[in-house]
Write an enzyme that holds these catalytic residues in place. Structure first.
Site, mmCIF file in Angstrom:
data_model
loop_
_atom_site.group_PDB
_atom_site.id
_atom_site.type_symbol
_atom_site.label_atom_id
_atom_site.label_comp_id
_atom_site.label_asym_id
_atom_site.label_seq_id
_atom_site.Cartn_x
_atom_site.Cartn_y
_atom_site.Cartn_z
ATOM 1 N N ASN A 1 16.689 -21.572 61.815
ATOM 2 C CA ASN A 1 17.223 -20.234 62.159
ATOM 3 C C ASN A 1 17.883 -20.191 63.539
ATOM 4 O OD1 ASN A 1 14.589 -18.332 60.466
ATOM 5 N ND2 ASN A 1 16.594 -18.993 59.713
ATOM 6 N N ASP B 1 12.142 -13.583 52.485
ATOM 7 C CA ASP B 1 13.579 -13.847 52.358
ATOM 8 C C ASP B 1 14.300 -12.634 51.770
ATOM 9 O OD1 ASP B 1 15.919 -15.261 52.466
ATOM 10 O OD2 ASP B 1 15.487 -16.543 50.746
HETATM 11 C C1 FPP Z 1 15.178 -13.965 55.823
HETATM 12 O O1 FPP Z 1 16.209 -13.064 55.579
HETATM 13 C C2 FPP Z 1 14.319 -13.560 56.927
HETATM 14 C C3 FPP Z 1 14.223 -14.196 58.147
HETATM 15 C C4 FPP Z 1 15.282 -14.919 58.814
HETATM 16 C C5 FPP Z 1 12.939 -14.203 58.865
HETATM 17 C C6 FPP Z 1 12.008 -13.044 58.670
HETATM 18 C C7 FPP Z 1 12.182 -12.014 59.693
HETATM 19 C C8 FPP Z 1 11.696 -10.756 59.610
HETATM 20 C C9 FPP Z 1 10.889 -10.309 58.469
HETATM 21 C C10 FPP Z 1 12.011 -9.741 60.671
HETATM 22 C C11 FPP Z 1 11.243 -9.829 61.947
HETATM 23 C C12 FPP Z 1 9.893 -10.428 61.885
HETATM 24 C C13 FPP Z 1 8.810 -10.064 62.632
HETATM 25 C C14 FPP Z 1 7.577 -10.863 62.570
HETATM 26 C C15 FPP Z 1 8.798 -8.882 63.496
HETATM 27 P P1 FPP Z 1 17.668 -13.669 55.484
HETATM 28 O O2 FPP Z 1 18.395 -13.213 56.690
HETATM 29 O O3 FPP Z 1 17.615 -15.148 55.291
HETATM 30 O O4 FPP Z 1 18.192 -12.966 54.186
HETATM 31 P P2 FPP Z 1 19.413 -13.438 53.257
HETATM 32 O O5 FPP Z 1 19.023 -14.776 52.675
HETATM 33 O O6 FPP Z 1 19.475 -12.360 52.232
HETATM 34 O O7 FPP Z 1 20.634 -13.496 54.131
#
Ligand code: FPP
Length: 244
Positions: free
Chosen positions: A66, A18
Protein backbone atom coordinates in the site's frame (compact mmCIF):
# COMPACT_ATOMS: atom_id res chain seq x y z
CA UNK A 1 -27.81 -14.52 15.92
CA UNK A 2 -29.78 -17.66 16.83
CA UNK A 3 -27.89 -19.53 14.12
CA UNK A 4 -24.64 -19.03 16.02
CA UNK A 5 -23.35 -21.71 18.36
CA UNK A 6 -21.63 -19.79 21.12
CA UNK A 7 -19.65 -22.92 22.09
CA UNK A 8 -18.04 -23.13 18.66
CA UNK A 9 -16.90 -19.59 17.96
CA UNK A 10 -13.68 -18.98 16.04
CA UNK A 11 -11.10 -17.89 18.63
CA UNK A 12 -9.27 -15.81 16.07
CA UNK A 13 -10.81 -14.00 13.09
CA UNK A 14 -8.64 -12.28 10.49
CA UNK A 15 -10.10 -9.87 7.94
CA UNK A 16 -8.87 -8.54 4.61
CA UNK A 17 -10.93 -5.36 4.44
CA UNK A 18 -11.24 -4.83 0.72
CA UNK A 19 -13.47 -2.70 -1.49
CA UNK A 20 -13.25 0.83 -0.08
CA UNK A 21 -12.31 2.21 -3.50
CA UNK A 22 -15.12 0.39 -5.29
CA UNK A 23 -17.60 1.53 -2.64
CA UNK A 24 -16.52 5.12 -3.34
CA UNK A 25 -16.88 4.65 -7.09
CA UNK A 26 -20.33 3.13 -6.65
CA UNK A 27 -21.41 6.16 -4.62
CA UNK A 28 -19.62 8.58 -6.96
CA UNK A 29 -17.42 10.04 -4.24
CA UNK A 30 -13.63 10.18 -3.86
CA UNK A 31 -11.65 7.12 -2.71
CA UNK A 32 -10.83 8.78 0.62
CA UNK A 33 -14.54 8.85 1.47
CA UNK A 34 -14.56 5.11 0.92
CA UNK A 35 -11.70 4.67 3.38
CA UNK A 36 -13.50 6.90 5.90
CA UNK A 37 -16.58 4.73 5.68
CA UNK A 38 -14.24 1.72 5.94
CA UNK A 39 -12.84 3.08 9.20
CA UNK A 40 -16.40 3.25 10.58
CA UNK A 41 -16.88 -0.39 9.63
CA UNK A 42 -13.70 -1.18 11.59
CA UNK A 43 -15.17 0.41 14.72
CA UNK A 44 -18.47 -1.48 14.33
CA UNK A 45 -16.74 -4.81 13.64
CA UNK A 46 -14.47 -4.50 16.68
CA UNK A 47 -17.53 -3.81 18.83
CA UNK A 48 -19.45 -6.74 17.33
CA UNK A 49 -16.55 -9.18 17.84
CA UNK A 50 -16.10 -8.04 21.42
CA UNK A 51 -19.81 -8.57 22.13
CA UNK A 52 -19.75 -12.02 20.58
CA UNK A 53 -16.74 -13.09 22.62
CA UNK A 54 -14.15 -13.41 19.84
CA UNK A 55 -10.70 -13.50 21.46
CA UNK A 56 -8.50 -12.24 18.62
CA UNK A 57 -9.33 -10.01 15.67
CA UNK A 58 -6.56 -9.32 13.15
CA UNK A 59 -7.29 -6.55 10.65
CA UNK A 60 -5.30 -5.93 7.47
CA UNK A 61 -5.25 -2.14 7.72
CA UNK A 62 -2.22 -1.29 5.60
CA UNK A 63 0.02 -3.57 3.55
CA UNK A 64 3.67 -3.02 2.61
CA UNK A 65 2.42 -2.82 -0.97
CA UNK A 66 0.00 0.00 0.00
CA UNK A 67 3.00 2.36 0.37
CA UNK A 68 3.04 2.46 -3.44
CA UNK A 69 -0.45 3.99 -3.70
CA UNK A 70 -0.73 7.68 -4.71
CA UNK A 71 0.80 9.90 -2.04
CA UNK A 72 -2.54 11.58 -1.25
CA UNK A 73 -4.18 8.25 -0.57
CA UNK A 74 -1.33 7.03 1.66
CA UNK A 75 -1.58 10.30 3.60
CA UNK A 76 -5.33 9.92 4.00
CA UNK A 77 -5.00 6.32 5.22
CA UNK A 78 -2.35 7.39 7.75
CA UNK A 79 -4.55 10.22 8.92
CA UNK A 80 -7.49 7.84 9.38
CA UNK A 81 -5.28 5.54 11.40
CA UNK A 82 -4.11 8.50 13.46
CA UNK A 83 -7.72 9.53 14.05
CA UNK A 84 -8.68 5.96 14.95
CA UNK A 85 -5.93 5.78 17.57
CA UNK A 86 -6.85 9.18 18.96
CA UNK A 87 -10.55 8.57 19.35
CA UNK A 88 -10.60 4.81 19.98
CA UNK A 89 -7.92 4.30 22.64
CA UNK A 90 -10.37 5.25 25.41
CA UNK A 91 -13.07 3.10 23.84
CA UNK A 92 -10.75 0.08 23.55
CA UNK A 93 -9.77 0.56 27.15
CA UNK A 94 -13.39 0.74 28.23
CA UNK A 95 -14.23 -2.42 26.32
CA UNK A 96 -11.30 -4.34 27.84
CA UNK A 97 -9.55 -4.68 24.48
CA UNK A 98 -5.78 -4.89 24.13
CA UNK A 99 -4.24 -3.36 21.01
CA UNK A 100 -1.41 -5.14 19.24
CA UNK A 101 0.20 -4.65 15.87
CA UNK A 102 2.04 -6.74 13.31
CA UNK A 103 4.20 -5.31 10.55
CA UNK A 104 7.15 -3.02 9.96
CA UNK A 105 6.16 -0.16 12.25
CA UNK A 106 9.44 1.62 11.69
CA UNK A 107 8.19 2.64 8.25
CA UNK A 108 5.36 4.66 9.83
CA UNK A 109 5.99 8.26 10.79
CA UNK A 110 7.15 8.94 14.32
CA UNK A 111 3.97 10.68 15.48
CA UNK A 112 1.79 7.69 14.55
CA UNK A 113 4.33 5.33 16.06
CA UNK A 114 4.10 7.30 19.28
CA UNK A 115 0.29 7.10 19.25
CA UNK A 116 0.48 3.36 18.70
CA UNK A 117 2.91 3.06 21.59
CA UNK A 118 0.58 5.04 23.85
CA UNK A 119 -2.49 3.06 22.79
CA UNK A 120 -0.67 -0.21 23.46
CA UNK A 121 0.50 1.05 26.83
CA UNK A 122 -3.01 2.22 27.78
CA UNK A 123 -4.58 -1.12 26.85
CA UNK A 124 -1.82 -3.54 27.85
CA UNK A 125 -3.61 -4.98 30.88
CA UNK A 126 -6.87 -5.63 29.04
CA UNK A 127 -7.82 -9.24 28.58
CA UNK A 128 -11.28 -9.43 27.02
CA UNK A 129 -10.07 -9.38 23.41
CA UNK A 130 -7.02 -8.57 21.30
CA UNK A 131 -7.31 -6.29 18.29
CA UNK A 132 -4.28 -6.91 16.17
CA UNK A 133 -3.69 -4.30 13.47
CA UNK A 134 -1.57 -5.29 10.50
CA UNK A 135 0.27 -2.10 9.58
CA UNK A 136 2.90 -1.88 6.91
CA UNK A 137 2.51 -5.64 6.89
CA UNK A 138 3.59 -8.21 4.32
CA UNK A 139 3.47 -11.97 4.90
CA UNK A 140 6.64 -12.77 2.97
CA UNK A 141 8.54 -9.98 4.73
CA UNK A 142 7.36 -11.38 8.04
CA UNK A 143 8.77 -14.82 7.22
CA UNK A 144 12.07 -13.33 6.01
CA UNK A 145 12.26 -11.29 9.21
CA UNK A 146 11.75 -14.44 11.31
CA UNK A 147 14.35 -16.41 9.34
CA UNK A 148 16.90 -13.61 9.86
CA UNK A 149 16.27 -13.56 13.61
CA UNK A 150 16.74 -17.33 13.81
CA UNK A 151 19.90 -17.18 11.64
CA UNK A 152 21.34 -14.57 13.98
CA UNK A 153 20.68 -16.81 16.98
CA UNK A 154 22.42 -19.72 15.24
CA UNK A 155 25.36 -17.45 14.46
CA UNK A 156 25.53 -16.36 18.13
CA UNK A 157 25.46 -20.03 19.19
CA UNK A 158 22.22 -19.40 21.09
CA UNK A 159 20.57 -22.25 19.20
CA UNK A 160 21.69 -25.16 17.07
CA UNK A 161 20.33 -25.28 13.51
CA UNK A 162 19.02 -28.81 14.21
CA UNK A 163 16.56 -27.25 16.68
CA UNK A 164 14.85 -25.23 13.95
CA UNK A 165 11.31 -26.45 13.43
CA UNK A 166 7.82 -25.10 12.65
CA UNK A 167 7.22 -24.05 16.27
CA UNK A 168 10.46 -22.11 16.34
CA UNK A 169 9.59 -20.31 13.13
CA UNK A 170 6.12 -19.47 14.48
CA UNK A 171 7.67 -18.06 17.64
CA UNK A 172 9.73 -15.62 15.58
CA UNK A 173 6.81 -14.25 13.57
CA UNK A 174 5.11 -10.97 14.52
CA UNK A 175 2.18 -13.10 15.71
CA UNK A 176 4.29 -15.06 18.23
CA UNK A 177 2.13 -16.28 21.07
CA UNK A 178 -1.19 -15.81 19.25
CA UNK A 179 -3.27 -18.73 18.05
CA UNK A 180 -3.50 -19.04 14.26
CA UNK A 181 -6.68 -17.59 12.72
CA UNK A 182 -9.60 -20.00 12.63
CA UNK A 183 -11.51 -17.90 10.12
CA UNK A 184 -10.32 -15.51 7.41
CA UNK A 185 -12.87 -13.14 5.90
CA UNK A 186 -12.18 -11.24 2.68
CA UNK A 187 -14.71 -8.74 1.46
CA UNK A 188 -15.48 -7.33 -2.00
CA UNK A 189 -15.56 -10.53 -4.04
CA UNK A 190 -11.80 -10.97 -4.48
CA UNK A 191 -10.40 -14.46 -3.95
CA UNK A 192 -6.79 -13.84 -2.96
CA UNK A 193 -4.62 -13.79 0.15
CA UNK A 194 -2.65 -10.74 -1.02
CA UNK A 195 0.42 -11.59 1.07
CA UNK A 196 -1.57 -11.70 4.33
CA UNK A 197 -0.56 -14.08 7.16
CA UNK A 198 0.89 -16.59 4.69
CA UNK A 199 2.31 -18.90 7.36
CA UNK A 200 -0.53 -18.56 9.84
CA UNK A 201 -3.38 -19.30 7.40
CA UNK A 202 -2.23 -22.86 6.64
CA UNK A 203 -5.34 -24.47 8.22
CA UNK A 204 -7.64 -21.47 8.41
CA UNK A 205 -11.18 -21.63 7.03
CA UNK A 206 -11.58 -19.06 4.25
CA UNK A 207 -14.76 -17.05 3.74
CA UNK A 208 -15.33 -14.68 0.83
CA UNK A 209 -18.20 -12.25 0.51
CA UNK A 210 -19.18 -9.80 -2.22
CA UNK A 211 -20.01 -7.15 0.40
CA UNK A 212 -17.69 -4.17 0.06
CA UNK A 213 -15.84 -3.44 3.30
CA UNK A 214 -17.60 -0.10 4.05
CA UNK A 215 -20.93 -1.96 3.87
CA UNK A 216 -19.78 -4.79 6.16
CA UNK A 217 -22.10 -5.10 9.17
CA UNK A 218 -22.65 -7.34 12.15
CA UNK A 219 -25.02 -9.42 9.99
CA UNK A 220 -22.19 -10.10 7.50
CA UNK A 221 -19.96 -11.11 10.40
CA UNK A 222 -22.61 -13.48 11.75
CA UNK A 223 -23.06 -15.01 8.28
CA UNK A 224 -19.33 -15.66 8.07
CA UNK A 225 -19.30 -17.26 11.51
CA UNK A 226 -22.37 -19.38 10.68
CA UNK A 227 -20.59 -20.62 7.54
CA UNK A 228 -17.46 -21.42 9.59
CA UNK A 229 -19.52 -23.41 12.07
CA UNK A 230 -20.89 -25.65 9.31
CA UNK A 231 -17.42 -26.73 8.27
CA UNK A 232 -15.46 -29.73 9.40
CA UNK A 233 -11.84 -28.88 10.14
CA UNK A 234 -9.81 -31.94 9.28
CA UNK A 235 -6.19 -30.74 9.39
CA UNK A 236 -5.26 -33.36 6.80
CA UNK A 237 -7.03 -36.22 8.61
CA UNK A 238 -10.10 -38.15 7.46
CA UNK A 239 -13.61 -37.23 8.53
CA UNK A 240 -13.83 -40.53 10.50
CA UNK A 241 -10.69 -39.72 12.44
CA UNK A 242 -12.09 -36.33 13.43
CA UNK A 243 -15.50 -37.54 14.59
CA UNK A 244 -14.17 -40.59 16.46
C1 FPP B 1 -8.94 -1.78 0.72
O1 FPP B 1 -9.74 -0.95 -0.07
C2 FPP B 1 -8.65 -1.21 2.02
C3 FPP B 1 -7.41 -0.78 2.46
C4 FPP B 1 -6.37 -0.23 1.62
C5 FPP B 1 -7.05 -0.90 3.88
C6 FPP B 1 -8.15 -0.83 4.90
C7 FPP B 1 -8.33 0.52 5.42
C8 FPP B 1 -9.41 0.94 6.12
C9 FPP B 1 -10.51 0.03 6.46
C10 FPP B 1 -9.55 2.38 6.53
C11 FPP B 1 -8.76 2.83 7.70
C12 FPP B 1 -8.41 1.81 8.72
C13 FPP B 1 -8.31 2.01 10.07
C14 FPP B 1 -7.80 0.93 10.93
C15 FPP B 1 -8.73 3.25 10.72
P1 FPP B 1 -9.22 -0.66 -1.54
O2 FPP B 1 -8.81 0.76 -1.57
O3 FPP B 1 -8.17 -1.64 -1.93
O4 FPP B 1 -10.53 -0.90 -2.36
P2 FPP B 1 -10.64 -1.22 -3.93
O5 FPP B 1 -9.96 -2.54 -4.15
O6 FPP B 1 -12.12 -1.28 -4.14
O7 FPP B 1 -9.99 -0.07 -4.66
Amino acid sequence: MNQIDSDNLPRHIAIIMDGNGRWAKKHMVGRIRGHKKGAQAVRATVRACRKLGIEYLTLFAFSVENWNRPEQEVKALMSLLDQYLTDQTKELKKQGIKLKTIGELKLLNSSIREKIRKAKEATKNNNKMIVNMALSYGGRDEIVHAVKKIAQKVKNNEIDSRQIDKEMLSMHLYTAGMPEPDLLIRTSGEYRLSNFLLWQLAYTELYFTNTLWPDFTKEDLLKAIASYQKRERRYGLTSEQITK
